[in-house]
Write a protein that holds these residues in place. Structure first.
Motif, PDB file in Angstrom:
ATOM      1  N   GLU A  25       0.835  -1.209   0.000  1.00  0.00           N
ATOM      2  CA  GLU A  25       0.000   0.000   0.000  1.00  0.00           C
ATOM      3  C   GLU A  25       0.863   1.249   0.000  1.00  0.00           C
ATOM      4  N   GLY A  26       1.885   1.261   0.862  1.00  0.00           N
ATOM      5  CA  GLY A  26       2.750   2.434   0.963  1.00  0.00           C
ATOM      6  C   GLY A  26       3.528   2.703  -0.307  1.00  0.00           C
ATOM      7  N   VAL A  27       4.149   1.664  -0.861  1.00  0.00           N
ATOM      8  CA  VAL A  27       4.958   1.845  -2.074  1.00  0.00           C
ATOM      9  C   VAL A  27       4.067   2.220  -3.253  1.00  0.00           C
ATOM     10  N   CYS A  28       2.930   1.552  -3.398  1.00  0.00           N
ATOM     11  CA  CYS A  28       2.025   1.874  -4.509  1.00  0.00           C
ATOM     12  C   CYS A  28       1.499   3.298  -4.401  1.00  0.00           C
ATOM     13  N   ALA A  29       1.154   3.738  -3.198  1.00  0.00           N
ATOM     14  CA  ALA A  29       0.685   5.114  -3.006  1.00  0.00           C
ATOM     15  C   ALA A  29       1.782   6.109  -3.375  1.00  0.00           C
ATOM     16  N   GLU A  30       2.987   5.813  -2.956  1.00  0.00           N
ATOM     17  CA  GLU A  30       4.129   6.687  -3.238  1.00  0.00           C
ATOM     18  C   GLU A  30       4.376   6.827  -4.738  1.00  0.00           C
ATOM     19  N   LEU A  31       4.202   5.735  -5.490  1.00  0.00           N
ATOM     20  CA  LEU A  31       4.527   5.725  -6.919  1.00  0.00           C
ATOM     21  C   LEU A  31       3.301   5.892  -7.820  1.00  0.00           C
ATOM     22  N   HIS A  64       7.226 -12.030  -7.806  1.00  0.00           N
ATOM     23  CA  HIS A  64       8.251 -11.092  -7.372  1.00  0.00           C
ATOM     24  C   HIS A  64       8.843 -11.498  -6.026  1.00  0.00           C
ATOM     25  N   ASP A  65       8.006 -11.771  -5.048  1.00  0.00           N
ATOM     26  CA  ASP A  65       8.447 -12.102  -3.689  1.00  0.00           C
ATOM     27  C   ASP A  65       7.459 -13.065  -3.058  1.00  0.00           C
ATOM     28  N   PHE A  66       7.894 -13.695  -1.972  1.00  0.00           N
ATOM     29  CA  PHE A  66       6.963 -14.397  -1.102  1.00  0.00           C
ATOM     30  C   PHE A  66       7.441 -14.247   0.323  1.00  0.00           C
ATOM     31  N   TRP A  67       6.525 -14.430   1.268  1.00  0.00           N
ATOM     32  CA  TRP A  67       6.700 -14.251   2.704  1.00  0.00           C
ATOM     33  C   TRP A  67       6.876 -12.799   3.113  1.00  0.00           C
ATOM     34  N   ARG A  68       7.865 -12.126   2.612  1.00  0.00           N
ATOM     35  CA  ARG A  68       8.104 -10.721   2.984  1.00  0.00           C
ATOM     36  C   ARG A  68       8.250  -9.877   1.719  1.00  0.00           C
ATOM     37  N   VAL A  69       7.850  -8.619   1.821  1.00  0.00           N
ATOM     38  CA  VAL A  69       7.985  -7.694   0.696  1.00  0.00           C
ATOM     39  C   VAL A  69       9.003  -6.640   1.089  1.00  0.00           C
ATOM     40  N   ASP A  70      10.077  -6.563   0.323  1.00  0.00           N
ATOM     41  CA  ASP A  70      11.098  -5.541   0.549  1.00  0.00           C
ATOM     42  C   ASP A  70      10.673  -4.276  -0.203  1.00  0.00           C
ATOM     43  N   PRO A  71      10.462  -3.167   0.501  1.00  0.00           N
ATOM     44  CA  PRO A  71       9.962  -1.968  -0.177  1.00  0.00           C
ATOM     45  C   PRO A  71      10.907  -1.441  -1.254  1.00  0.00           C
ATOM     46  N   ASP A  72      12.212  -1.499  -1.033  1.00  0.00           N
ATOM     47  CA  ASP A  72      13.160  -1.002  -2.041  1.00  0.00           C
ATOM     48  C   ASP A  72      13.138  -1.871  -3.293  1.00  0.00           C
ATOM     49  N   ARG A  73      13.050  -3.168  -3.103  1.00  0.00           N
ATOM     50  CA  ARG A  73      12.993  -4.096  -4.241  1.00  0.00           C
ATOM     51  C   ARG A  73      11.687  -3.901  -5.024  1.00  0.00           C
ATOM     52  N   LEU A  74      10.576  -3.685  -4.312  1.00  0.00           N
ATOM     53  CA  LEU A  74       9.296  -3.432  -4.975  1.00  0.00           C
ATOM     54  C   LEU A  74       9.343  -2.116  -5.736  1.00  0.00           C
ATOM     55  N   ARG A  75       9.887  -1.077  -5.144  1.00  0.00           N
ATOM     56  CA  ARG A  75      10.027   0.227  -5.837  1.00  0.00           C
ATOM     57  C   ARG A  75      10.815   0.055  -7.132  1.00  0.00           C
ATOM     58  N   ALA A  76      11.929  -0.655  -7.040  1.00  0.00           N
ATOM     59  CA  ALA A  76      12.789  -0.860  -8.221  1.00  0.00           C
ATOM     60  C   ALA A  76      12.023  -1.594  -9.318  1.00  0.00           C
ATOM     61  N   ALA A  77      11.250  -2.605  -8.956  1.00  0.00           N
ATOM     62  CA  ALA A  77      10.475  -3.355  -9.949  1.00  0.00           C
ATOM     63  C   ALA A  77       9.421  -2.486 -10.600  1.00  0.00           C
ATOM     64  N   LEU A  78       8.814  -1.593  -9.836  1.00  0.00           N
ATOM     65  CA  LEU A  78       7.756  -0.748 -10.380  1.00  0.00           C
ATOM     66  C   LEU A  78       8.307   0.420 -11.190  1.00  0.00           C
ATOM     67  N   ARG A  79       9.554   0.728 -11.056  1.00  0.00           N
ATOM     68  CA  ARG A  79      10.152   1.820 -11.823  1.00  0.00           C
ATOM     69  C   ARG A  79      10.620   1.376 -13.195  1.00  0.00           C
ATOM     70  N   THR A  80      10.580   0.087 -13.456  1.00  0.00           N
ATOM     71  CA  THR A  80      11.041  -0.416 -14.769  1.00  0.00           C
ATOM     72  C   THR A  80       9.917  -0.444 -15.767  1.00  0.00           C
TER      73      THR A  80
END
Length: 80
Positions: A25-31, A64-80
């Motif tokens: 939610e936080g990363v998606c809102a930010e981007l 992309h991930d399982f168990w835990r979501v790394d916010p920096d890794r998610l941001r990087a994936a969404l910026r591509t």
């Protein structure tokens, strides 16, 4: 509105799913992105596929991930 780029597969009562949702939610809102959430327990195929890995995050249709979501890794994936 565009199709969500992020999908969170999880289940009710899962504390890791709640943590993952908060990060997503936080990363998606930010981007300026949106996300969809799917309860795996509503689909026998998904429940069998992901039962040991929830939460599972997909970005652009790919796991992309399982168990835990790394916010920096998610941001990087969404910026591509």
């Amino acid at each position: 509105m565009n199709e969500p780029r992020v999908t969170l597969y999880g289940r009710a009562g899962c504390h890791l799913c709640e943590e993952a949702r908060a990060v997503i939610e936080g990363v998606c809102a930010e981007l300026g992105e949106s996300f969809a959430e799917v309860d795996i327990d509503t689909d026998a195929v998904l429940a069998e596929r992901f039962t040991e890995e929830v939460p599972v995050t997909f970005v652009d249709g790919r796991q992309h991930d399982f168990w835990r979501v790394d916010p920096d890794r998610l941001r990087a994936a969404l910026r591509t």
